[in-house]
Design a protein around this motif. Structure first.
Motif, PDB file in Angstrom:
ATOM      1  N   HIS A   1     111.968  38.167  25.180  1.00 31.20           N
ATOM      2  CA  HIS A   1     112.068  38.132  23.721  1.00 31.20           C
ATOM      3  C   HIS A   1     111.331  39.330  23.147  1.00 31.20           C
ATOM      4  O   HIS A   1     110.299  39.723  23.676  1.00 31.20           O
ATOM      5  N   ARG A   2     111.907  39.884  22.094  1.00 32.54           N
ATOM      6  CA  ARG A   2     111.255  41.031  21.452  1.00 32.54           C
ATOM      7  C   ARG A   2     109.869  40.666  20.915  1.00 32.54           C
ATOM      8  O   ARG A   2     108.937  41.457  20.960  1.00 32.54           O
TER       9      ARG A   2
ATOM     10  N   GLY B   1     118.693  34.429  28.587  1.00 37.85           N
ATOM     11  CA  GLY B   1     117.812  33.333  28.163  1.00 37.85           C
ATOM     12  C   GLY B   1     116.363  33.602  28.506  1.00 37.85           C
ATOM     13  O   GLY B   1     115.501  32.748  28.324  1.00 37.85           O
ATOM     14  N   PHE B   2     116.091  34.803  29.015  1.00 40.16           N
ATOM     15  CA  PHE B   2     114.713  35.191  29.325  1.00 40.16           C
ATOM     16  C   PHE B   2     114.346  36.431  28.530  1.00 40.16           C
ATOM     17  O   PHE B   2     115.184  37.308  28.312  1.00 40.16           O
TER      18      PHE B   2
ATOM     19  N   ASP C   1     117.237  30.135  23.995  1.00 43.61           N
ATOM     20  CA  ASP C   1     118.606  29.992  24.469  1.00 43.61           C
ATOM     21  C   ASP C   1     118.715  29.543  25.917  1.00 43.61           C
ATOM     22  O   ASP C   1     119.811  29.272  26.399  1.00 43.61           O
TER      23      ASP C   1
ATOM     24  N   ARG D   1     106.319  41.997  32.918  1.00 41.49           N
ATOM     25  CA  ARG D   1     107.043  42.373  31.682  1.00 41.49           C
ATOM     26  C   ARG D   1     106.950  41.287  30.628  1.00 41.49           C
ATOM     27  O   ARG D   1     107.562  41.377  29.577  1.00 41.49           O
TER      28      ARG D   1
ATOM     29  N   ASN E   1     113.467  31.845  26.694  1.00 41.76           N
ATOM     30  CA  ASN E   1     113.517  31.810  25.230  1.00 41.76           C
ATOM     31  C   ASN E   1     114.351  30.608  24.776  1.00 41.76           C
ATOM     32  O   ASN E   1     114.818  29.817  25.590  1.00 41.76           O
TER      33      ASN E   1
ATOM     34  N   TYR F   1     107.894  40.896  38.696  1.00 38.35           N
ATOM     35  CA  TYR F   1     108.795  41.628  37.789  1.00 38.35           C
ATOM     36  C   TYR F   1     108.781  40.970  36.413  1.00 38.35           C
ATOM     37  O   TYR F   1     108.609  41.637  35.393  1.00 38.35           O
TER      38      TYR F   1
ATOM     39  N   LEU G   1     123.127  39.683  23.062  1.00 40.15           N
ATOM     40  CA  LEU G   1     121.670  39.831  23.122  1.00 40.15           C
ATOM     41  C   LEU G   1     120.985  39.000  22.039  1.00 40.15           C
ATOM     42  O   LEU G   1     119.763  38.935  21.964  1.00 40.15           O
ATOM     43  N   HIS G   2     121.771  38.377  21.172  1.00 42.76           N
ATOM     44  CA  HIS G   2     121.178  37.585  20.082  1.00 42.76           C
ATOM     45  C   HIS G   2     121.703  36.149  20.217  1.00 42.76           C
ATOM     46  O   HIS G   2     121.425  35.487  21.214  1.00 42.76           O
TER      47      HIS G   2
ATOM     48  N   ARG H   1     121.100  41.052  33.495  1.00 45.61           N
ATOM     49  CA  ARG H   1     119.884  40.504  32.905  1.00 45.61           C
ATOM     50  C   ARG H   1     119.825  39.009  33.153  1.00 45.61           C
ATOM     51  O   ARG H   1     120.865  38.356  33.198  1.00 45.61           O
ATOM     52  N   LEU H   2     118.629  38.501  33.299  1.00 47.37           N
ATOM     53  CA  LEU H   2     118.466  37.057  33.366  1.00 47.37           C
ATOM     54  C   LEU H   2     118.583  36.556  31.934  1.00 47.37           C
ATOM     55  O   LEU H   2     117.648  36.671  31.132  1.00 47.37           O
TER      56      LEU H   2
HETATM   57  N1  CMC Z   1     116.239  40.064  32.534  1.00 44.34           N
HETATM   58  C1  CMC Z   1     115.758  41.084  33.292  1.00 44.34           C
HETATM   59  N2  CMC Z   1     114.983  42.078  32.796  1.00 44.34           N
HETATM   60  C2  CMC Z   1     114.683  42.024  31.493  1.00 44.34           C
HETATM   61  C3  CMC Z   1     115.138  40.988  30.654  1.00 44.34           C
HETATM   62  C4  CMC Z   1     115.934  39.996  31.220  1.00 44.34           C
HETATM   63  N3  CMC Z   1     116.384  38.982  30.479  1.00 44.34           N
HETATM   64  N4  CMC Z   1     114.683  41.208  29.388  1.00 44.34           N
HETATM   65  C5  CMC Z   1     113.974  42.334  29.433  1.00 44.34           C
HETATM   66  N5  CMC Z   1     113.968  42.832  30.713  1.00 44.34           N
HETATM   67  C6  CMC Z   1     113.243  44.004  31.188  1.00 44.34           C
HETATM   68  C7  CMC Z   1     113.938  45.293  30.757  1.00 44.34           C
HETATM   69  O1  CMC Z   1     114.862  45.735  31.716  1.00 44.34           O
HETATM   70  C8  CMC Z   1     112.766  46.218  30.592  1.00 44.34           C
HETATM   71  O2  CMC Z   1     112.353  46.609  31.881  1.00 44.34           O
HETATM   72  P1  CMC Z   1     111.803  48.118  32.124  1.00 44.34           P
HETATM   73  O3  CMC Z   1     110.533  48.178  31.329  1.00 44.34           O
HETATM   74  O4  CMC Z   1     111.603  48.212  33.585  1.00 44.34           O
HETATM   75  O5  CMC Z   1     112.861  49.040  31.607  1.00 44.34           O
HETATM   76  C9  CMC Z   1     111.654  45.326  30.030  1.00 44.34           C
HETATM   77  O6  CMC Z   1     111.978  44.006  30.524  1.00 44.34           O
HETATM   78  C10 CMC Z   1     111.585  45.314  28.518  1.00 44.34           C
HETATM   79  O7  CMC Z   1     112.885  44.966  28.018  1.00 44.34           O
HETATM   80  P2  CMC Z   1     113.478  45.466  26.663  1.00 44.34           P
HETATM   81  O8  CMC Z   1     114.970  45.447  26.753  1.00 44.34           O
HETATM   82  O9  CMC Z   1     112.820  46.761  26.267  1.00 44.34           O
HETATM   83  O10 CMC Z   1     112.987  44.332  25.685  1.00 44.34           O
HETATM   84  P3  CMC Z   1     113.532  44.065  24.240  1.00 44.34           P
HETATM   85  O11 CMC Z   1     112.385  43.548  23.459  1.00 44.34           O
HETATM   86  O12 CMC Z   1     114.254  45.258  23.713  1.00 44.34           O
HETATM   87  O13 CMC Z   1     114.625  42.940  24.491  1.00 44.34           O
HETATM   88  C11 CMC Z   1     115.779  40.942  24.619  1.00 44.34           C
HETATM   89  C12 CMC Z   1     114.502  41.632  24.134  1.00 44.34           C
HETATM   90  C13 CMC Z   1     115.759  39.478  24.138  1.00 44.34           C
HETATM   91  C14 CMC Z   1     117.019  41.621  24.000  1.00 44.34           C
HETATM   92  C15 CMC Z   1     115.842  41.022  26.164  1.00 44.34           C
HETATM   93  O14 CMC Z   1     114.719  40.397  26.723  1.00 44.34           O
HETATM   94  C16 CMC Z   1     117.136  40.446  26.732  1.00 44.34           C
HETATM   95  O15 CMC Z   1     118.148  41.158  26.808  1.00 44.34           O
HETATM   96  N6  CMC Z   1     117.123  39.120  27.139  1.00 44.34           N
HETATM   97  C17 CMC Z   1     118.322  38.498  27.597  1.00 44.34           C
HETATM   98  C18 CMC Z   1     119.187  38.107  26.407  1.00 44.34           C
HETATM   99  C19 CMC Z   1     118.623  36.902  25.672  1.00 44.34           C
HETATM  100  O16 CMC Z   1     118.211  35.918  26.260  1.00 44.34           O
HETATM  101  N7  CMC Z   1     118.641  36.991  24.320  1.00 44.34           N
HETATM  102  C20 CMC Z   1     118.206  35.888  23.456  1.00 44.34           C
HETATM  103  C21 CMC Z   1     117.013  36.269  22.652  1.00 44.34           C
HETATM  104  S1  CMC Z   1     116.244  34.835  21.892  1.00 44.34           S
HETATM  105  C22 CMC Z   1     117.371  34.275  20.733  1.00 44.34           C
HETATM  106  C23 CMC Z   1     117.527  35.178  19.590  1.00 44.34           C
HETATM  107  O17 CMC Z   1     116.575  35.334  18.817  1.00 44.34           O
HETATM  108  O18 CMC Z   1     118.630  35.710  19.425  1.00 44.34           O
END
Ligand code: CMC
Length: 441
Positions: free
Chosen positions: A306-307, A303-304, A362, A355, A360, A351, A266-267, A300-301
């Motif tokens: 971001h917190r 690379g999509f 990556d 949201r 991002n 969707y 996730l990071h 999860r998709l």
């Molecule tokens: N694909 C599908 N749905 C998603 C995704 C995704 N990539 N990311 C978030 N969601 C949905 C999630 O299921 C939730 O939906 P619902 O409200 O219906 O439950 C909503 O969007 C909010 O997601 P969250 O998990 O509460 O958001 P978060 O801020 O905790 O997570 C994240 C941020 C980056 C961990 C997350 O978006 C994710 O897992 N992305 C994919 C992994 C990724 O690309 N990570 C790299 C981050 S950038 C580089 C870095 O800084 O490390």
């Protein structure tokens, strides 16, 4: 007249409290005065995953996630990516200002003087299994380095902090390249200080028996990618470095903890996961089906999302453009077509739009790294090298901050009430037991 304070009324007692607001925040420790009785511990803030808790004051990096702004020490990321080099940006991040010519020359010299590693570190790395993940190797080796530099324990000493900072920034590419060579079963290549930071890194990675000259486009692309990854305020790994470093352990141990955090999918592991995902989708025609599985929550998709960024990630824009410059040299990575189609469909789909999920940093980096010739397991390592500057700047800021103490969050205890120990022979048979042995542990 408007006051910079927050008034809270506790409806349990009817008491009113006025808390000062500083920099748009209240100090949550002040909530402790809100009590129902004298022996009440006092009110806490409950914030799992620290979604809305500022854990420090920092001057390093500014992010406005809604507007897609990222600045290091006040300089916009796009301007730095266009005009600066990684080593200059690292100086800016660590020292707070862009260097003048003389300071920059000294800085470059100081980093370059530390690119070599102790021969025992080389032996240590040789001890990893033939197929060890390079990020695991990097994490273990950086942790081991604390034993090579016992002087690093003196974290209160400015000169020691400066020395460890130079050592770590200087040695990271060497260790990363050694991890790669180990993976490939190739002999390690020693640093060449006549080359640039990224030129030397490329040589240590890819040099074979003959002469090696880094391609200037690839060298610059890697340098820009390093600039884009150099810091990102209080993300998971930086928070790990600060939290572990707050025990006053040496910076090698703290940075090893940061690398552990960055390793996760996730990071920093997300770029690796993106390429695996794109390869699994396999072709543009499979994209609509894949989008449905991301929406159903099955996967999860990668690379999509971001917190912090909720409009776009400014680094993603720069990287997407750069991909084509790299492809001019390496030939096109076919995965880009799948990525472009995913992005196109996702950005029109309710969707992802509702949201606020955008590509991002990556989403495109892995495709570039793969085109350059890196195996996917090296991707998070390529994130860790430049992030070292950010980790060390944030670590030094934490050590110098008189308000910081050892990090120790509170918890809300939701477990059992006090109970008496029952000897093993007296415990009921499983079917008669009322307590719950959690089945998911
Ligand atoms: N694909 C599908 N749905 C998603 C995704 C995704 N990539 N990311 C978030 N969601 C949905 C999630 O299921 C939730 O939906 P619902 O409200 O219906 O439950 C909503 O969007 C909010 O997601 P969250 O998990 O509460 O958001 P978060 O801020 O905790 O997570 C994240 C941020 C980056 C961990 C997350 O978006 C994710 O897992 N992305 C994919 C992994 C990724 O690309 N990570 C790299 C981050 S950038 C580089 C870095 O800084 O490390």
């Amino acid at each position: 007249m408007a006051k910079d304070s927050l008034t809270i009324i506790d409806n349990r007692t009817g008491k009113e409290y006025e808390l000062p607001i500083e920099n748009g925040a209240i100090r949550t420790a002040q909530l402790r005065q809100i009590k129902v009785s004298d022996d009440d511990f006092g009110m806490m803030g409950y914030d799992p995953a620290l979604l809305n808790t500022a854990s420090c004051q920092s001057k390093v990096t500014f992010i406005d996630g809604d507007k897609g702004i990222l600045r290091y020490r006040g300089y916009d990321i796009a301007e730095l990516a266009e005009n600066s080099s990684y080593l200059e940006t690292a100086y800016l991040i660590v020292k707070g200002e862009l260097p003048d010519e003389e300071r920059f020359a000294v800085w470059k010299h100081n980093i370059t003087m530390h690119t070599m590693v102790h021969e025992n570190i080389k032996k240590f790395m040789d001890g990893f299994r033939y197929d060890a993940h390079p990020m695991g190797m990097l994490m273990g080796t950086i942790g081991a380095m604390s034993t090579f530099y016992p002087d690093a324990k003196d974290v209160e000493d400015l000169q020691s902090r400066r020395l460890q900072t130079r050592r770590l920034i200087g040695k990271l590419p060497t260790l990363a390249a050694f991890a790669y060579r180990h993976l490939r079963g190739l002999p390690f290549v020693y640093p060449n200080n006549d080359l640039t930071y990224t030129g030397n890194f490329l040589a240590m990675l890819f040099k074979m028996a003959g002469k090696y000259e880094p391609n200037p486009v690839i060298e610059r692309a890697l340098d820009v990618l390093f600039i884009l990854h150099a810091d990102h305020e209080q993300n998971c790994s930086t928070n790990a470095v600060r939290a572990v470093g707050s025990s006053r352990v040496d910076p090698y141990s703290a940075v090893a903890a940061g690398i552990g955090a960055l390793y996760g999918p996730l990071h920093g592991g997300a770029n690796e996961a993106v390429v695996r995902m794109l390869s699994k989708i396999g072709s543009v025609k499979n994209v609509p089906k894949a989008i449905e599985s991301f929406k159903s929550g099955e996967e999860r998709l990668m690379g999509f999302g971001h917190r912090v960024y909720k409009s776009y990630d400014p680094r993603g824009k720069i990287i997407k453009k750069m991909a084509y410059e790299v492809f001019e040299i390496t030939g096109k990575n076919e995965l880009i077509d799948i990525a472009l189609e995913l992005e196109r469909i996702a950005l029109q789909d309710d969707y992802f739009v509702s949201r606020r999920l955008y590509p991002n940093v990556d989403f495109y980096t892995g495709i570039i790294y793969q085109a350059i010739g890196f195996p996917t397991t090296m991707f998070p390592v390529l994130f860790a090298i430049p992030r070292t500057a950010g980790w060390l700047a944030q670590w030094a800021e934490m050590v110098r901050d008189p308000e910081q103490k050892i990090t120790r969050p509170r918890q809300l205890y939701i477990g059992e009430e006090p109970r008496s120990y029952v000897p093993l022979a007296d415990r009921p048979e499983p079917e008669e037991r009322e307590d719950r042995v959690a089945e998911d542990i």
